[in-house]
Design a protein around this motif. Structure first.
Motif, PDB file in Angstrom:
ATOM      1  N   HIS A  85      33.913 -26.585  81.433  1.00 47.28           N
ATOM      2  CA  HIS A  85      34.587 -27.330  80.342  1.00 47.28           C
ATOM      3  C   HIS A  85      36.060 -26.905  80.375  1.00 47.28           C
ATOM      4  CE1 HIS A  85      30.635 -28.154  78.171  1.00 47.28           C
ATOM      5  NE2 HIS A  85      30.292 -27.131  78.945  1.00 47.28           N
ATOM      6  N   ARG A  92      39.100 -19.027  71.108  1.00 48.29           N
ATOM      7  CA  ARG A  92      38.207 -18.748  69.977  1.00 48.29           C
ATOM      8  C   ARG A  92      37.897 -17.252  69.921  1.00 48.29           C
ATOM      9  NH1 ARG A  92      35.008 -23.574  71.415  1.00 48.29           N
ATOM     10  NH2 ARG A  92      33.060 -22.569  70.833  1.00 48.29           N
ATOM     11  N   TYR A 105      25.974 -18.377  67.446  1.00 49.07           N
ATOM     12  CA  TYR A 105      26.751 -19.530  67.942  1.00 49.07           C
ATOM     13  C   TYR A 105      26.437 -20.770  67.111  1.00 49.07           C
ATOM     14  CZ  TYR A 105      28.469 -23.037  71.266  1.00 49.07           C
ATOM     15  OH  TYR A 105      29.126 -24.086  71.855  1.00 49.07           O
ATOM     16  N   TYR A 155      36.153 -32.233  74.267  1.00 49.89           N
ATOM     17  CA  TYR A 155      36.886 -31.604  73.165  1.00 49.89           C
ATOM     18  C   TYR A 155      37.796 -32.625  72.481  1.00 49.89           C
ATOM     19  CZ  TYR A 155      35.119 -27.165  74.920  1.00 49.89           C
ATOM     20  OH  TYR A 155      34.299 -26.134  75.317  1.00 49.89           O
ATOM     21  N   HIS A 188      29.392 -34.168  73.207  1.00 48.96           N
ATOM     22  CA  HIS A 188      29.339 -32.697  73.244  1.00 48.96           C
ATOM     23  C   HIS A 188      28.924 -32.149  71.887  1.00 48.96           C
ATOM     24  CE1 HIS A 188      31.660 -28.821  74.606  1.00 48.96           C
ATOM     25  NE2 HIS A 188      30.361 -28.666  74.675  1.00 48.96           N
ATOM     26  N   PHE A 231      25.025 -33.028  75.175  1.00 44.14           N
ATOM     27  CA  PHE A 231      24.490 -31.735  74.739  1.00 44.14           C
ATOM     28  C   PHE A 231      23.284 -32.002  73.845  1.00 44.14           C
ATOM     29  CE2 PHE A 231      25.733 -27.625  72.164  1.00 44.14           C
ATOM     30  CZ  PHE A 231      24.693 -26.923  72.746  1.00 44.14           C
ATOM     31  N   HIS A 259      22.966 -31.302  79.142  1.00 43.27           N
ATOM     32  CA  HIS A 259      22.806 -29.905  78.686  1.00 43.27           C
ATOM     33  C   HIS A 259      21.462 -29.829  77.960  1.00 43.27           C
ATOM     34  CE1 HIS A 259      27.208 -29.707  79.087  1.00 43.27           C
ATOM     35  NE2 HIS A 259      27.244 -28.469  78.644  1.00 43.27           N
ATOM     36  N   GLU A 262      19.339 -24.971  75.912  1.00 41.04           N
ATOM     37  CA  GLU A 262      20.194 -23.772  75.861  1.00 41.04           C
ATOM     38  C   GLU A 262      19.642 -22.784  74.840  1.00 41.04           C
ATOM     39  OE1 GLU A 262      24.384 -24.528  75.246  1.00 41.04           O
ATOM     40  OE2 GLU A 262      24.859 -22.398  75.061  1.00 41.04           O
ATOM     41  N   HIS A 282      21.683 -25.526  81.944  1.00 42.44           N
ATOM     42  CA  HIS A 282      21.332 -24.442  81.005  1.00 42.44           C
ATOM     43  C   HIS A 282      19.916 -23.966  81.289  1.00 42.44           C
ATOM     44  CE1 HIS A 282      24.865 -23.826  78.574  1.00 42.44           C
ATOM     45  NE2 HIS A 282      24.968 -25.122  78.372  1.00 42.44           N
ATOM     46  N   ASP A 334      30.046 -22.451  83.817  1.00 41.17           N
ATOM     47  CA  ASP A 334      30.095 -23.005  82.449  1.00 41.17           C
ATOM     48  C   ASP A 334      31.420 -22.643  81.761  1.00 41.17           C
ATOM     49  OD1 ASP A 334      29.255 -24.471  80.247  1.00 41.17           O
ATOM     50  OD2 ASP A 334      28.060 -22.850  79.387  1.00 41.17           O
ATOM     51  N   ASN A 336      34.148 -22.090  79.532  1.00 43.42           N
ATOM     52  CA  ASN A 336      34.520 -22.765  78.275  1.00 43.42           C
ATOM     53  C   ASN A 336      34.991 -21.720  77.278  1.00 43.42           C
ATOM     54  OD1 ASN A 336      32.419 -22.232  75.978  1.00 43.42           O
ATOM     55  ND2 ASN A 336      31.176 -22.439  77.828  1.00 43.42           N
ATOM     56  N   GLY A 338      34.093 -21.106  74.233  1.00 42.53           N
ATOM     57  CA  GLY A 338      33.179 -20.636  73.199  1.00 42.53           C
ATOM     58  C   GLY A 338      32.179 -19.623  73.730  1.00 42.53           C
ATOM     59  N   THR A 339      31.385 -20.057  74.689  1.00 41.35           N
ATOM     60  CA  THR A 339      30.262 -19.223  75.100  1.00 41.35           C
ATOM     61  C   THR A 339      30.522 -18.416  76.366  1.00 41.35           C
ATOM     62  OG1 THR A 339      29.305 -21.045  76.396  1.00 41.35           O
ATOM     63  CG2 THR A 339      28.615 -20.869  74.096  1.00 41.35           C
TER      64      THR A 339
HETATM   65  O1  NIG Z   1      27.816 -25.280  77.830  1.00 38.54           O
HETATM   66  N1  NIG Z   1      26.616 -25.905  75.038  1.00 38.54           N
HETATM   67  C1  NIG Z   1      27.553 -26.643  74.894  1.00 38.54           C
HETATM   68  N2  NIG Z   1      28.714 -26.556  75.499  1.00 38.54           N
HETATM   69  C2  NIG Z   1      29.257 -25.358  76.026  1.00 38.54           C
HETATM   70  C3  NIG Z   1      29.939 -24.557  74.993  1.00 38.54           C
HETATM   71  C4  NIG Z   1      31.198 -25.201  74.584  1.00 38.54           C
HETATM   72  C5  NIG Z   1      31.949 -24.483  73.497  1.00 38.54           C
HETATM   73  O2  NIG Z   1      31.398 -23.647  72.759  1.00 38.54           O
HETATM   74  O3  NIG Z   1      33.148 -24.795  73.382  1.00 38.54           O
HETATM   75  C6  NIG Z   1      28.211 -24.648  76.847  1.00 38.54           C
HETATM   76  O4  NIG Z   1      27.824 -23.515  76.571  1.00 38.54           O
END
Ligand code: NIG
Ligand code: FE
Length: 424
Positions: A85, A92, A105, A155, A188, A231, A259, A262, A282, A334, A336, A338-339
């Motif tokens: 991503h 973050r 999360y 996004y 997403h 997602f 996705h 997860e 995932h 992956d 990104n 966030g994760t």
């Molecule tokens: O693959 N799971 C959804 N999307 C991302 C996380 C994206 C984010 O948190 O910005 C993923 O883990």
């Protein structure tokens, strides 16, 4: 043919050619065939491999060519990163601290943070700002050996910003050498303004955004449509919504990704197989019957071990069960905000060896050939057998098992794309 051959690359150590299996990915327990040649060489013409074999025999066949001497270093296909991503704005870091303090999360996402936090920052950005923030990440991925990189939108979650993300991907392609593969991930998350009417957002995706993406792809001169991804998760899109969007996307000619599983299994893996998705990604909470289905399908199983690691979650893809079921397993970062802000395929390999119980050889094939099949490019990149792009990396050791074994430093000392050195 012989006249056009321009380069011999040879390693006194290990050349791993990573051959396809009957023209396809390496499936099930047969994963891990490196096609290893000690003291091996490649002959390259017009950016492609034309021969791979013992150095002496390649030299005899193509005398007097320019040579790139890899010394005793491991010579591998460039990594293919089939799930990122990468185009986002901001960070973050504050959420990372909240998660360490115990928030999950999905809780952060339900409270309006998570993906929506990055959406707010990305909506406010121009294409130029998106490119400026993404290019350094892409260059670092390339420096860690990724010569082909998938990049998702997702996004924007509104037409204009999603299209700007696609334009950013097109511009990034022009500014650096890694081959980029675009994916439209308008699905997403449910954007805040549709929180109480998620089906209306699916309508918008179907009626407005998919056609706009078709038109934008044409305007950008892309030969084919991007992937369409979604997602499927509690708090994001449910199975019925996933079926509705992806069925429409497929009818329009989009190749599919999804996705799934997860955190919780919603039946997305079964749907991926049913719709002939190119990959299902995932695959952490996937139930046994869906593992069996995936194993019998042509859908590639993409595991993202940086994600549970990034979230400090204990559960990873049940890779051994997937292999027993016959699945074609691939690996991705992956990357990104966030994760999993991970810009290193070698680090994903190190995690896969530990938490997926893959051997280094299995993880290497999953991050090269099988990852290429997860992008529909398995006949073009991900292998160093004749006909494939001469995308290769040199690793700063003599035994491929050090990839996986060692972690935390970058083992890649040289990267070539189409036979041309781009890093190192
Ligand atoms: O693959 N799971 C959804 N999307 C991302 C996380 C994206 C984010 O948190 O910005 C993923 O883990
Ligand atoms: Fe993802």
């Amino acid at each position: 043919m012989q006249e056009t051959v321009e380069l011999i690359v040879h390693s006194a150590g290990e050349l791993c050619t990573v051959p396809p299996e009957a023209g396809g990915p390496q499936r099930g327990e047969r994963l891990g065939e490196l096609g290893l040649i000690r003291d091996g060489a490649l002959a390259v013409a017009e950016g492609r491999v034309v021969a791979a074999g013992p150095t002496e025999s390649v030299r005899r066949r193509y005398r007097g060519l320019r040579e790139l001497d890899a010394g005793g270093r491991v010579l591998l296909p460039g990594f293919v990163d089939p799930h990122t991503h990468l185009v986002w704005v901001g960070d973050r870091a504050a959420e990372f601290e909240q998660r360490i303090a115990g928030a999950t999360y999905l809780e952060i996402m339900a409270a309006g943070g998570g993906i929506m936090a990055t959406v707010r920052a990305t909506r406010a950005a121009t294409v130029g700002q998106m490119v400026a923030e993404t290019l350094p990440r892409l260059r670092r991925l390339l420096a860690h050996g990724a010569t082909t990189v998938e990049i998702k939108t997702g996004y924007g979650l509104e037409t204009a910003t999603e299209l700007r993300q696609l334009r950013a991907i097109a511009r990034l392609q022009a500014e650096q050498p890694a081959r980029l593969v675009p994916t439209f991930l308008g699905a997403h998350a449910i954007p805040a303004e549709y929180r109480d009417a998620p089906d209306a957002y699916v309508d918008l995706l179907i009626e407005t955004m998919l056609p706009a993406v078709v038109e934008e792809s044409r305007a950008l001169g892309w030969a084919s449509l991007p992937f369409c991804d979604l997602f499927c998760e509690r708090g994001a899109f449910d199975l019925a919504q996933a079926r509705r969007l992806l069925t429409r996307a497929k009818a329009l000619g989009f190749p599919l990704k999804i996705h799934v599983d997860e955190f919780e299994p919603l039946g997305g893996t079964r749907l991926a197989v049913e719709l002939g998705a190119v990959s299902a990604d995932h695959l952490v909470a996937t139930p046994p019957e869906e593992i069996a289905l995936l194993g019998r399908s042509s859908t590639i199983a993409v595991s993202l071990p940086c994600t549970p690691f990034g979230l400090a979650e204990p559960h990873y893809t049940p890779a051994r069960a997937l292999l027993e079921a016959g699945a074609a397993l691939a690996l991705a970062t992956d990357c990104n905000p966030g994760t999993a802000w991970c810009e290193s395929p070698p680090f994903a390999i190190a995690l896969a060896c530990r938490y997926l119980r893959l051997t280094p050889a299995q993880a290497i094939v999953a991050a090269t050939l099988n990852a290429a099949f997860a992008l529909g490019l398995g006949e073009e990149v991900g292998s160093l057998t004749p006909g494939y792009a001469a995308d290769f990396v040199l690793l700063d050791f003599e035994d491929h098992r050090h990839l996986g074994y060692r972690f935390g430093t970058n083992p890649v000392v040289l990267v070539a794309k189409g036979g041309r050195v781009v890093v190192g």
